[in-house]
Design a protein around this motif. Structure first.
Motif, PDB file in Angstrom:
ATOM      1  N   LYS A 435       0.831  -1.190   0.101  1.00 54.01           N
ATOM      2  CA  LYS A 435      -0.081   0.005   0.063  1.00 54.01           C
ATOM      3  C   LYS A 435       0.975   1.268  -0.138  1.00 54.01           C
ATOM      4  O   LYS A 435       0.576   2.062  -0.758  1.00 54.01           O
ATOM      5  CB  LYS A 435      -0.803   0.006   1.045  1.00 54.01           C
ATOM      6  N   VAL A 436       1.893   1.313   0.777  1.00 54.89           N
ATOM      7  CA  VAL A 436       2.769   2.451   1.079  1.00 54.89           C
ATOM      8  C   VAL A 436       3.336   2.576  -0.383  1.00 54.89           C
ATOM      9  O   VAL A 436       3.508   3.782  -0.876  1.00 54.89           O
ATOM     10  CB  VAL A 436       3.500   2.142   2.008  1.00 54.89           C
ATOM     11  N   GLU A 437       4.083   1.445  -0.915  1.00 55.34           N
ATOM     12  CA  GLU A 437       4.576   1.429  -2.256  1.00 55.34           C
ATOM     13  C   GLU A 437       3.822   2.134  -3.279  1.00 55.34           C
ATOM     14  O   GLU A 437       4.352   2.939  -4.165  1.00 55.34           O
ATOM     15  CB  GLU A 437       5.196   0.105  -2.479  1.00 55.34           C
ATOM     16  N   ARG A 438       2.735   1.577  -3.651  1.00 59.20           N
ATOM     17  CA  ARG A 438       1.619   2.346  -4.338  1.00 59.20           C
ATOM     18  C   ARG A 438       1.544   3.727  -4.221  1.00 59.20           C
ATOM     19  O   ARG A 438       1.676   4.295  -5.145  1.00 59.20           O
ATOM     20  CB  ARG A 438       0.430   1.353  -4.155  1.00 59.20           C
ATOM     21  N   GLU A 439       1.324   4.067  -2.910  1.00 64.01           N
ATOM     22  CA  GLU A 439       1.101   5.682  -2.530  1.00 64.01           C
ATOM     23  C   GLU A 439       2.222   6.304  -3.168  1.00 64.01           C
ATOM     24  O   GLU A 439       2.433   7.441  -3.707  1.00 64.01           O
ATOM     25  CB  GLU A 439       0.810   5.734  -1.175  1.00 64.01           C
ATOM     26  N   LEU A 440       3.635   5.936  -2.679  1.00 66.64           N
ATOM     27  CA  LEU A 440       4.679   6.639  -3.196  1.00 66.64           C
ATOM     28  C   LEU A 440       5.027   6.735  -4.583  1.00 66.64           C
ATOM     29  O   LEU A 440       5.648   7.684  -4.920  1.00 66.64           O
ATOM     30  CB  LEU A 440       5.857   5.915  -2.674  1.00 66.64           C
ATOM     31  N   ILE A 441       4.558   5.608  -5.316  1.00 65.66           N
ATOM     32  CA  ILE A 441       4.772   5.713  -6.991  1.00 65.66           C
ATOM     33  C   ILE A 441       3.814   6.625  -7.485  1.00 65.66           C
ATOM     34  O   ILE A 441       4.255   7.518  -8.120  1.00 65.66           O
ATOM     35  CB  ILE A 441       4.629   4.231  -7.380  1.00 65.66           C
ATOM     36  N   VAL A 442       2.742   6.687  -6.856  1.00 68.51           N
ATOM     37  CA  VAL A 442       1.813   7.589  -7.460  1.00 68.51           C
ATOM     38  C   VAL A 442       2.304   9.050  -7.249  1.00 68.51           C
ATOM     39  O   VAL A 442       2.258   9.621  -7.967  1.00 68.51           O
ATOM     40  CB  VAL A 442       0.347   7.331  -6.783  1.00 68.51           C
ATOM     41  N   ARG A 443       2.750   9.170  -6.048  1.00 70.30           N
ATOM     42  CA  ARG A 443       3.080  10.651  -5.619  1.00 70.30           C
ATOM     43  C   ARG A 443       4.234  11.143  -6.664  1.00 70.30           C
ATOM     44  O   ARG A 443       4.318  11.982  -7.191  1.00 70.30           O
ATOM     45  CB  ARG A 443       3.574  10.536  -4.359  1.00 70.30           C
ATOM     46  N   ALA A 444       4.993  10.265  -6.911  1.00 73.66           N
ATOM     47  CA  ALA A 444       6.510  10.294  -7.811  1.00 73.66           C
ATOM     48  C   ALA A 444       6.100  10.709  -8.994  1.00 73.66           C
ATOM     49  O   ALA A 444       6.588  11.645  -9.551  1.00 73.66           O
ATOM     50  CB  ALA A 444       7.366   9.307  -7.288  1.00 73.66           C
ATOM     51  N   LEU A 445       5.064   9.872  -9.573  1.00 77.03           N
ATOM     52  CA  LEU A 445       4.436  10.034 -10.768  1.00 77.03           C
ATOM     53  C   LEU A 445       4.006  11.321 -11.146  1.00 77.03           C
ATOM     54  O   LEU A 445       4.221  12.092 -12.110  1.00 77.03           O
ATOM     55  CB  LEU A 445       3.597   8.873 -11.254  1.00 77.03           C
ATOM     56  N   GLN A 446       3.207  11.807 -10.113  1.00 74.50           N
ATOM     57  CA  GLN A 446       2.533  13.062 -10.231  1.00 74.50           C
ATOM     58  C   GLN A 446       3.515  14.126 -10.283  1.00 74.50           C
ATOM     59  O   GLN A 446       3.478  15.169 -10.902  1.00 74.50           O
ATOM     60  CB  GLN A 446       1.689  13.398  -9.147  1.00 74.50           C
ATOM     61  N   GLN A 447       4.686  13.932  -9.446  1.00 71.85           N
ATOM     62  CA  GLN A 447       5.533  15.084  -9.345  1.00 71.85           C
ATOM     63  C   GLN A 447       6.347  15.301 -10.651  1.00 71.85           C
ATOM     64  O   GLN A 447       6.903  16.266 -10.992  1.00 71.85           O
ATOM     65  CB  GLN A 447       6.590  14.549  -8.075  1.00 71.85           C
ATOM     66  N   THR A 448       6.545  14.111 -11.457  1.00 67.13           N
ATOM     67  CA  THR A 448       7.374  14.158 -12.349  1.00 67.13           C
ATOM     68  C   THR A 448       6.410  14.391 -13.697  1.00 67.13           C
ATOM     69  O   THR A 448       6.874  14.060 -14.901  1.00 67.13           O
ATOM     70  CB  THR A 448       8.127  12.927 -12.886  1.00 67.13           C
ATOM     71  N   GLY A 449       5.230  14.552 -13.617  1.00 67.01           N
ATOM     72  CA  GLY A 449       3.984  14.620 -14.632  1.00 67.01           C
ATOM     73  C   GLY A 449       3.886  13.290 -15.324  1.00 67.01           C
ATOM     74  O   GLY A 449       3.506  13.371 -16.472  1.00 67.01           O
ATOM     75  N   GLY A 450       4.203  12.213 -14.674  1.00 65.45           N
ATOM     76  CA  GLY A 450       3.944  10.842 -15.206  1.00 65.45           C
ATOM     77  C   GLY A 450       5.159  10.490 -16.101  1.00 65.45           C
ATOM     78  O   GLY A 450       5.048   9.475 -16.803  1.00 65.45           O
ATOM     79  N   ASN A 451       6.213  11.192 -16.060  1.00 65.01           N
ATOM     80  CA  ASN A 451       7.506  10.710 -16.740  1.00 65.01           C
ATOM     81  C   ASN A 451       8.197   9.611 -16.092  1.00 65.01           C
ATOM     82  O   ASN A 451       8.541   9.428 -15.163  1.00 65.01           O
ATOM     83  CB  ASN A 451       8.480  11.929 -16.954  1.00 65.01           C
TER      84      ASN A 451
END
Ligand SMILES: Nc1ncnc2c1ncn2[C@@H]1O[C@H](COP(=O)(O)OP(=O)(O)OP(=O)(O)O)[C@@H](O)[C@H]1O
Ligand SMILES: [Mg+2]
Length: 481
Positions: A435-451
């Protein structure tokens, strides 16, 4: 509110009931007794009970069945199970069914007292939370629980309350809850939006005016202070009130008396005052836009409402609450909730507009939703990508690394078989980590605009393993780089 908490002991052994009962009474509880599960249910139907202590083996209805019945009908009521030494399996079973805790015979007096005290505190919190939810106040985060306990303490006092918090954090809702929980609840709750009244009309709005006081005053009219007599006056956006009015306001609050504009008669009122602002009043004082004496007069009790980003844990509850609300309002009975991926996006958003923004997002998403669950595609586009400077992103990466380490540690635990196929620690840890992993990945994806490439670099994992993980977690690539 009751003075003493009431505890129900269900046990078929008379001696045990007597000993436990005496001990609980010494510890300051009221005690009710039942000889079997059926009697316990009957007692529960007729009395307010805060905590149940139940033996497992009892005639008619045993402890496990009693527990099931209670969790179905009163899930907020904590049940403590008594187990004989060496029957840990059943205790674990009971915990899975929703028991609050268990105590093993023979009892250790201190340990027993600790468990009961904890259950009784939990009962109080759960009851309070239930009551607040009935008033439309949702949230179980520690920050909200402490707000509830302040409401409980100050609602029925005459003390002035200053509610601070960013826009959309629920200041008005809290003000109403304070009024509803006070003995003034059947008297008026009058709200004055200080930001919405033109400067030169504030005085007559607050204090009323006499006929002929100014051009256009063809009759006399009571102001908000008079209308609120006996009840609560809520001065919303108090930070917007002009300095010259602040002096008059201070006197009215302090003396509970004032004159209408153009009047000579002094009018006395009994008004409980609540003020709210999203400004930093300390700063306003420094800049001489707010009088310090008024500030101290208002700030007898301060309630600071946390921004939503500081209580992310409440987001799923709030979402559920708003989905329910808009299902009815928008006649969208088909929509039952929010899909996992969309929930991740909601959890990762910083919510500058707080609960009001969340409410609006859910309303909009419900309109767009064609299926049973709100999907990422139903959310507004600006929510799907967060600007790079979003708060918490560094922390996100730091804890991403921690999560990786934790995962390795997890492997080192080895394969410990758990008792009788119960859900073991290892599995729970794995689920939590995922769950934590997923949350962190989503956040990081948002931070990079999905790159994906940048995200992988940010998370310090390979692009390939990021893609694998995204696939596993059902996350789509927003944009190819
Ligand atoms: N804890 C909560 N549970 C459920 N709904 C909430 C909660 N807090 C706020 N809301 C909802 O969010 C919206 C905004 O709340 P409210 O108007 O009280 O905020 P506010 O702090 O007064 O905002 P502003 O500073 O912009 O006036 C309202 O629709 C309110 O019902
Ligand atoms: Mg408001």
């Amino acid at each position: 509110m009751r003075e003493k908490k009431q505890i129900l002991i269900a046990d078929d052994e008379a001696n045990l009931r007597r000993v436990l009962g005496a001990q609980l009474q010494r510890d300051g509880y009221d005690v009710l007794m039942a000889e079997d599960g059926e009697q316990a249910l009957a007692t529960l139907a007729e009395n307010h009970v805060d905590v149940v202590i139940s033996d497992l083996r009892m005639p008619k209805l045993d402890g496990m069945q009693l527990l099931k019945r209670i969790t179905a009908s009163q899930p907020e009521l904590p049940v403590i199970i008594i187990t004989a030494h060496g029957t840990v399996d059943t205790a674990v079973e009971a915990l899975k069914l929703g028991a609050f805790d268990y105590v093993t015979k023979p009892f250790d007096r201190t340990e027993f007292k600790n468990v009961v005290d904890k259950a009784s505190r939990t009962a109080e919190l759960r009851q309070r939370e239930g009551e607040m939810a009935e008033r439309g106040l949702i949230g179980q985060s520690p920050a909200m629980l402490s707000i509830y306990s302040v409401i409980e303490k100050v609602a029925d006092t005459p003390s002035t309350v200053l509610i601070t918090g960013e826009s959309g954090t629920g200041k008005e809702l809290i003000a109403r809850a304070l009024h509803e929980k006070s003995s003034r609840h059947d008297k008026p709750f009058i709200r004055v939006n200080c930001a919405a009244i033109p400067r030169d009309l504030i005085e007559s709005e607050l204090f009323g005016y006499e006929k002929g006081a100014f051009t256009g005053a063809v009759t006399s009219k009571p102001g908000r202070f008079e209308l609120a007599d006996g009840g609560t006056l809520f001065l919303d956006e108090i930070g917007e009130i002009p300095v010259n009015m602040q002096v008059k306001l201070l006197r009215a609050i302090q003396e509970q008396e004032f004159e209408r504009v153009g009047g000579i008669k002094t009018i006395e009122v009994d008004v409980r005052l609540i003020a709210a602002t999203n400004r930093d009043l300390a700063q306003e004082i420094k800049e001489q836009r707010f009088r310090e004496d008024l500030y101290y007069r208002l700030n007898v009790v301060q309630m600071r409402l946390p921004p939503l980003r500081e209580r992310q844990g409440d987001i799923p509850l709030l979402v559920e609450h708003f989905v329910k609300r808009f299902r009815e309002r928008l006649k969208k009975s088909r929509v039952v909730g929010v899909g996992d991926a969309a929930m991740e996006v909601l959890l990762a958003h910083p919510w500058p507009g707080n609960i009001r923004e969340l409410e609006n997002v859910i309303e909009r998403a419900m309109l767009f939703c064609d299926g049973e669950r709100i999907d990422v595609g139903d959310l507004p586009p600006d929510l799907r990508v967060t600007p790079p400077s979003s708060p918490g992103s560094h922390a996100a990466v730091a804890s991403a690394r921690r999560a990786e380490i934790d995962e390795d540690d997890d492997e080192d635990l080895g394969e410990e078989p758990t008792a009788s196929g119960e859900i073991g620690l290892k599995e729970l840890v794995r689920e939590a980590a995922a769950k934590v992993e997923r949350e962190l990945i989503v956040r990081a994806l948002q931070q990079t605009g999905g790159n994906v490439t940048h995200t992988a670099r940010l998370l310090k994992i390979s692009r390939k393993s990021l893609q694998t993980k995204m696939k596993e977690l059902g996350l789509r690539e927003a944009r190819e780089d």
